[in-house]
Motif scaffolding. Structure first.
Motif, PDB file in Angstrom:
ATOM      1  N   MET A   1       0.829  -1.188   0.000  1.00 41.47           N
ATOM      2  CA  MET A   1       0.000   0.000   0.000  1.00 41.47           C
ATOM      3  C   MET A   1       0.875   1.253   0.000  1.00 41.47           C
ATOM      4  O   MET A   1       2.034   1.222   0.420  1.00 41.47           O
ATOM      5  CB  MET A   1      -0.904   0.012   1.236  1.00 41.47           C
ATOM      6  CG  MET A   1      -0.133   0.005   2.553  1.00 41.47           C
ATOM      7  SD  MET A   1      -1.197   0.081   4.017  1.00 41.47           S
ATOM      8  CE  MET A   1      -1.864   1.717   3.839  1.00 41.47           C
ATOM      9  N   TRP A   2       0.309   2.333  -0.508  1.00 43.51           N
ATOM     10  CA  TRP A   2       1.015   3.606  -0.525  1.00 43.51           C
ATOM     11  C   TRP A   2       0.858   4.312   0.822  1.00 43.51           C
ATOM     12  O   TRP A   2      -0.238   4.408   1.362  1.00 43.51           O
ATOM     13  CB  TRP A   2       0.473   4.507  -1.626  1.00 43.51           C
ATOM     14  CG  TRP A   2       0.887   4.117  -3.006  1.00 43.51           C
ATOM     15  CD1 TRP A   2       0.090   3.585  -3.981  1.00 43.51           C
ATOM     16  CD2 TRP A   2       2.188   4.250  -3.577  1.00 43.51           C
ATOM     17  NE1 TRP A   2       0.815   3.371  -5.129  1.00 43.51           N
ATOM     18  CE2 TRP A   2       2.107   3.769  -4.911  1.00 43.51           C
ATOM     19  CE3 TRP A   2       3.415   4.722  -3.110  1.00 43.51           C
ATOM     20  CZ2 TRP A   2       3.211   3.751  -5.768  1.00 43.51           C
ATOM     21  CZ3 TRP A   2       4.517   4.702  -3.950  1.00 43.51           C
ATOM     22  CH2 TRP A   2       4.408   4.220  -5.261  1.00 43.51           C
ATOM     23  N   GLU A   3       1.971   4.828   1.333  1.00 44.77           N
ATOM     24  CA  GLU A   3       1.956   5.696   2.504  1.00 44.77           C
ATOM     25  C   GLU A   3       2.469   7.067   2.072  1.00 44.77           C
ATOM     26  O   GLU A   3       3.583   7.178   1.534  1.00 44.77           O
ATOM     27  CB  GLU A   3       2.840   5.127   3.617  1.00 44.77           C
ATOM     28  CG  GLU A   3       2.348   3.785   4.159  1.00 44.77           C
ATOM     29  CD  GLU A   3       3.221   3.253   5.269  1.00 44.77           C
ATOM     30  OE1 GLU A   3       4.286   3.888   5.551  1.00 44.77           O
ATOM     31  OE2 GLU A   3       2.876   2.215   5.861  1.00 44.77           O
ATOM     32  N   THR A   4       1.661   8.099   2.266  1.00 42.75           N
ATOM     33  CA  THR A   4       2.026   9.447   1.848  1.00 42.75           C
ATOM     34  C   THR A   4       2.041  10.352   3.064  1.00 42.75           C
ATOM     35  O   THR A   4       1.015  10.569   3.710  1.00 42.75           O
ATOM     36  CB  THR A   4       1.036   9.994   0.804  1.00 42.75           C
ATOM     37  OG1 THR A   4      -0.289   9.947   1.348  1.00 42.75           O
ATOM     38  CG2 THR A   4       1.085   9.155  -0.468  1.00 42.75           C
ATOM     39  N   ASP A   5       3.217  10.885   3.390  1.00 48.60           N
ATOM     40  CA  ASP A   5       3.367  11.754   4.555  1.00 48.60           C
ATOM     41  C   ASP A   5       3.164  13.226   4.204  1.00 48.60           C
ATOM     42  O   ASP A   5       2.642  13.993   4.996  1.00 48.60           O
ATOM     43  CB  ASP A   5       4.752  11.581   5.180  1.00 48.60           C
ATOM     44  CG  ASP A   5       4.947  10.176   5.737  1.00 48.60           C
ATOM     45  OD1 ASP A   5       3.958   9.604   6.212  1.00 48.60           O
ATOM     46  OD2 ASP A   5       6.070   9.670   5.685  1.00 48.60           O
TER      47      ASP A   5
ATOM     48  N   TRP B   1       5.912   2.884  -0.961  1.00 50.42           N
ATOM     49  CA  TRP B   1       5.109   1.679  -1.139  1.00 50.42           C
ATOM     50  C   TRP B   1       5.620   0.641  -0.150  1.00 50.42           C
ATOM     51  O   TRP B   1       6.797   0.280  -0.161  1.00 50.42           O
ATOM     52  CB  TRP B   1       5.223   1.154  -2.557  1.00 50.42           C
ATOM     53  CG  TRP B   1       4.463  -0.128  -2.770  1.00 50.42           C
ATOM     54  CD1 TRP B   1       4.955  -1.405  -2.692  1.00 50.42           C
ATOM     55  CD2 TRP B   1       3.069  -0.260  -3.059  1.00 50.42           C
ATOM     56  NE1 TRP B   1       3.963  -2.320  -2.929  1.00 50.42           N
ATOM     57  CE2 TRP B   1       2.786  -1.648  -3.155  1.00 50.42           C
ATOM     58  CE3 TRP B   1       2.022   0.652  -3.260  1.00 50.42           C
ATOM     59  CZ2 TRP B   1       1.515  -2.137  -3.430  1.00 50.42           C
ATOM     60  CZ3 TRP B   1       0.753   0.168  -3.527  1.00 50.42           C
ATOM     61  CH2 TRP B   1       0.507  -1.210  -3.616  1.00 50.42           C
ATOM     62  N   VAL B   2       4.735   0.138   0.704  1.00 47.66           N
ATOM     63  CA  VAL B   2       5.098  -0.825   1.725  1.00 47.66           C
ATOM     64  C   VAL B   2       4.275  -2.083   1.524  1.00 47.66           C
ATOM     65  O   VAL B   2       3.042  -2.028   1.437  1.00 47.66           O
ATOM     66  CB  VAL B   2       4.851  -0.255   3.141  1.00 47.66           C
ATOM     67  CG1 VAL B   2       5.199  -1.297   4.198  1.00 47.66           C
ATOM     68  CG2 VAL B   2       5.657   1.018   3.344  1.00 47.66           C
ATOM     69  N   ALA B   3       4.966  -3.232   1.419  1.00 46.07           N
ATOM     70  CA  ALA B   3       4.292  -4.518   1.267  1.00 46.07           C
ATOM     71  C   ALA B   3       5.150  -5.571   1.957  1.00 46.07           C
ATOM     72  O   ALA B   3       6.225  -5.926   1.467  1.00 46.07           O
ATOM     73  CB  ALA B   3       4.097  -4.870  -0.204  1.00 46.07           C
ATOM     74  N   GLY B   4       4.703  -6.047   3.130  1.00 43.27           N
ATOM     75  CA  GLY B   4       5.496  -7.009   3.876  1.00 43.27           C
ATOM     76  C   GLY B   4       6.803  -6.380   4.317  1.00 43.27           C
ATOM     77  O   GLY B   4       6.828  -5.315   4.936  1.00 43.27           O
ATOM     78  N   ASP B   5       7.927  -7.038   3.969  1.00 37.42           N
ATOM     79  CA  ASP B   5       9.237  -6.490   4.322  1.00 37.42           C
ATOM     80  C   ASP B   5       9.815  -5.612   3.223  1.00 37.42           C
ATOM     81  O   ASP B   5      10.972  -5.197   3.301  1.00 37.42           O
ATOM     82  CB  ASP B   5      10.221  -7.618   4.646  1.00 37.42           C
ATOM     83  CG  ASP B   5      10.443  -8.568   3.468  1.00 37.42           C
ATOM     84  OD1 ASP B   5       9.702  -8.458   2.462  1.00 37.42           O
ATOM     85  OD2 ASP B   5      11.341  -9.422   3.558  1.00 37.42           O
ATOM     86  N   ALA B   6       9.009  -5.312   2.212  1.00 42.37           N
ATOM     87  CA  ALA B   6       9.468  -4.470   1.097  1.00 42.37           C
ATOM     88  C   ALA B   6       9.054  -3.021   1.341  1.00 42.37           C
ATOM     89  O   ALA B   6       7.923  -2.737   1.736  1.00 42.37           O
ATOM     90  CB  ALA B   6       8.881  -4.957  -0.225  1.00 42.37           C
TER      91      ALA B   6
END
Length: 222
Positions: free
Chosen positions: A1-5, A12-17
């Motif tokens: 999923m995208w995290e936008t600060d 982009w965060v997915a598992g350990d990526a």
């Protein structure tokens, strides 16, 4: 999923990526960032032009949309980033670049730049099987290699004939667009970027398979 600060910055965060992008535009540029925040590759303005500055963003499912109004630049941009394959070591990123101008006589261009130690280029067989792939413009597959990171740029048949190669021994530089752009017309490019930070380079067979998927995927409508 995208995290936008904040505007123009997303991860982009997915598992350990985890893969971070800077799309603020202007002097801040548009780039995928490495673990130490260096630019792994970037979209850059050409010559005396400048990138427009981002003023709006939103996330739609797996797509991060960023809008760059024309402002003091000679063109406006809209960019859509979509991860296609992701793990901790490799990212396949679809980058859709739409360009438009309100000026009457302009030839806006965007460079895709990657600093590197070595460059390889490949022209795979035509996915249709007739082996008559048009080889003008830039190669459909270009690979920039460094000690720890390799980055491949895949250009489908709608992009490779209209992209020019301005590379040197230490810089992969592919120039998108460049032809005369009529006022109000939207032109679009869709390179796929394959970033591998494992120290290995994907094989030609793996890159060719991704290239065939690019050729077989529908062009975005917006």
């Amino acid at each position: 999923m995208w995290e936008t600060d904040e505007l123009g910055l997303a991860t982009w965060v997915a598992g350990d990526a985890s893969w971070s992008l800077n799309a603020r535009g202007g002097d801040a540029g548009i780039a995928v960032l490495g673990e130490d925040r260096q630019r792994l590759f970037e979209f850059a303005a050409v010559e005396d032009d400048q990138l427009p500055v981002a003023d709006e963003q939103f996330v739609r499912r797996d797509q991060w949309h960023v809008n760059f109004p024309q402002g003091e630049s000679s063109y406006a941009l809209r960019m859509v980033f979509r991860p296609l394959q992701v793990d901790a070591m490799q990212l396949v990123l679809e980058s859709t670049v739409s360009i438009q101008t309100s000026l009457l006589d302009t030839h806006p261009k965007i460079d895709l730049n990657i600093d590197c130690r070595d460059i390889d280029s490949f022209v795979p067989d035509d996915p249709s099987g007739d082996n008559t792939l048009d080889t003008k413009g830039s190669a459909p597959i270009s690979v920039a290699k460094n000690r720890d990171v390799s980055i491949a740029v895949l250009l489908g048949p709608h992009d490779s004939p209209f992209t020019t190669n301005h590379s040197t021994d230490t810089l992969l530089r592919l120039r998108l667009f460049g032809d005369f752009l009529e006022k109000g017309v939207i032109r679009r490019a869709r390179p796929w970027i394959v970033i591998n930070r494992s120290g290995e380079t994907p094989s030609l067979e793996q890159l060719t398979e991704l290239y065939r998927k690019l050729c077989g995927s529908p062009l975005p409508l917006s």
